[in-house]
Design a protein around this motif. Structure first.
Motif, short mmCIF file in Angstrom:
data_model
loop_
_atom_site.label_atom_id
_atom_site.label_comp_id
_atom_site.label_asym_id
_atom_site.label_seq_id
_atom_site.Cartn_x
_atom_site.Cartn_y
_atom_site.Cartn_z
N GLY A 1 -5.22 8.26 -9.19
CA GLY A 1 -5.12 9.71 -9.01
C GLY A 1 -6.47 10.39 -8.94
O GLY A 1 -7.37 9.97 -8.22
N ARG A 2 -6.65 11.45 -9.72
CA ARG A 2 -7.87 12.26 -9.63
C ARG A 2 -9.07 11.61 -10.30
O ARG A 2 -10.17 12.18 -10.30
N PHE B 1 0.83 -1.20 0.00
CA PHE B 1 0.00 0.00 0.00
C PHE B 1 0.87 1.26 0.00
O PHE B 1 1.93 1.29 0.61
N PHE B 2 0.37 2.29 -0.70
CA PHE B 2 1.09 3.54 -0.85
C PHE B 2 0.13 4.71 -0.64
O PHE B 2 -1.09 4.55 -0.64
N ASP B 3 0.71 5.90 -0.45
CA ASP B 3 -0.11 7.11 -0.41
C ASP B 3 -0.88 7.24 -1.72
O ASP B 3 -0.35 6.93 -2.80
N TYR B 4 -2.11 7.72 -1.62
CA TYR B 4 -2.93 7.81 -2.82
C TYR B 4 -2.29 8.75 -3.84
O TYR B 4 -1.77 9.81 -3.50
N GLY B 5 -2.35 8.32 -5.10
CA GLY B 5 -1.75 9.11 -6.17
C GLY B 5 -0.32 8.74 -6.47
O GLY B 5 0.28 9.29 -7.39
N THR B 6 0.25 7.81 -5.69
CA THR B 6 1.62 7.35 -5.94
C THR B 6 1.60 5.87 -6.26
O THR B 6 0.61 5.18 -6.07
#
Length: 312
Positions: free
Chosen positions: A106-107, A95-100
């Motif tokens: 992403g959006r 798991f990663f920060d959203y958008g990475t």
């Protein structure tokens, strides 16, 4: 020495049966090593979906939803957020920060609500929106985390136990294809798991079977068990959408009769990735055999591969 031979692809009629999940359940992620007392009542969050798949081209925004239920005996504050994720070569979630991270949406995705308070037995509809005007040319994926924090005390120590349930989200553009193949098979002596204080893991797709030392652990060589054998199999997703490969392994004698069958674990693969799996082989009389693997990944063809080996 074991060799790998690729079989011709097997055509399957469009009307052939597909495997379907037998039940809908959520995957929970508990962060923390301390447990609550068995007599303590606490919130238990459940969701009614394990994943949501959005399959549409450009056009109006797409919405889907899942339901969160507080099955505990106390009210709970619930926070909902998006994160990025993928799988490593052994199929484990990361798991990663959203958008990475690879394949991030992403959006493209938005979520509502971001927080709510649920009484015991209460429910909340969580909506996921896809902005089709921002769709990437290839499939993207994310996870919606439903989280609550449980305060507790044990032996005079106060702590917070964070409970997270994940619903995986896939955004599949129009024209995405299913394709895959078995890219490697190898039969080798079984390598037993070593002690917890010297954990070694097989994790290198470039060198299958190489034992990689986990950071911080003391080194101790794992000794192969020559009386038992295992199959190392690699399945590659060469398509442009995610899929699950399911199948079985047959052990055949030189006369093509079947000496044994072994179900293969499900292989969950994202586009452009390869997953490795190790399968213990049943004991068979000494002799020459062929291990034949067949996988159904939901496409128009089946993936097949075989390898010859000698049973000790």
């Amino acid at each position: 020495m074991s060799t790998f031979a690729s079989l011709h692809t097997l055509h399957r009629a469009a009307t052939a049966a597909r495997w379907r999940p037998a039940a809908r359940c959520a995957v929970g992620f508990a962060l923390g090593s301390l447990s609550l007392s068995a007599s303590r009542a606490y919130a238990q969050l459940a969701v009614d979906q394990i994943d949501l798949v959005f399959e549409r081209g450009a056009g109006n925004p797409v919405r889907q939803a899942f339901v969160v239920t507080n099955k505990g005996q106390r009210a709970a504050q619930v926070d909902i957020s998006l994160a990025s994720w993928d799988r490593d070569s052994l199929g484990r979630n990361r798991f990663f920060d959203y958008g990475t991270g690879p394949g991030s949406c992403g959006r493209v995705l938005s979520i509502d609500p971001l927080s709510t308070r649920l009484d015991s037995g209460g429910t909340q509809l969580v909506q996921i929106r896809v902005d089709t005007a921002a769709l990437p040319p290839s499939e993207c994926w994310a996870v919606a985390f439903v989280q609550t924090v449980l305060p507790g005390t044990r032996r005079g120590t106060h702590f917070n136990l964070v409970l997270r349930t994940g619903v995986k989200l896939y955004v599949v553009p129009r024209g995405a294809t299913r394709a895959g193949e078995i890219v490697a098979m190898q039969v080798r002596p079984h390598v037993p798991v070593v002690a917890p204080d010297s954990v070694l893991i097989r994790e290198s797709p470039d060198d299958p079977g190489r034992m990689v030392k986990a950071p911080g652990d003391s080194a101790r060589k794992a000794v192969a068990d020559t009386t038992r054998q295992e199959l190392l199999l690699a399945f590659g997703n060469s398509g442009t959408r995610h899929h699950v490969a399911r199948g079985s392994l047959e052990l055949r004698r030189p006369d093509n009769s079947v000496a044994g069958r072994v179900p293969l674990p499900n292989l969950y693969s994202l586009p452009g990735t390869t997953q490795w799996v190790t399968v213990p082989l049943p004991n068979v009389p000494r002799g020459r055999y062929v291990a034949l693997a067949i996988l159904d990944f939901g496409g128009d063809e089946l993936a097949a591969g075989q390898v010859e080996f000698d049973a000790p």
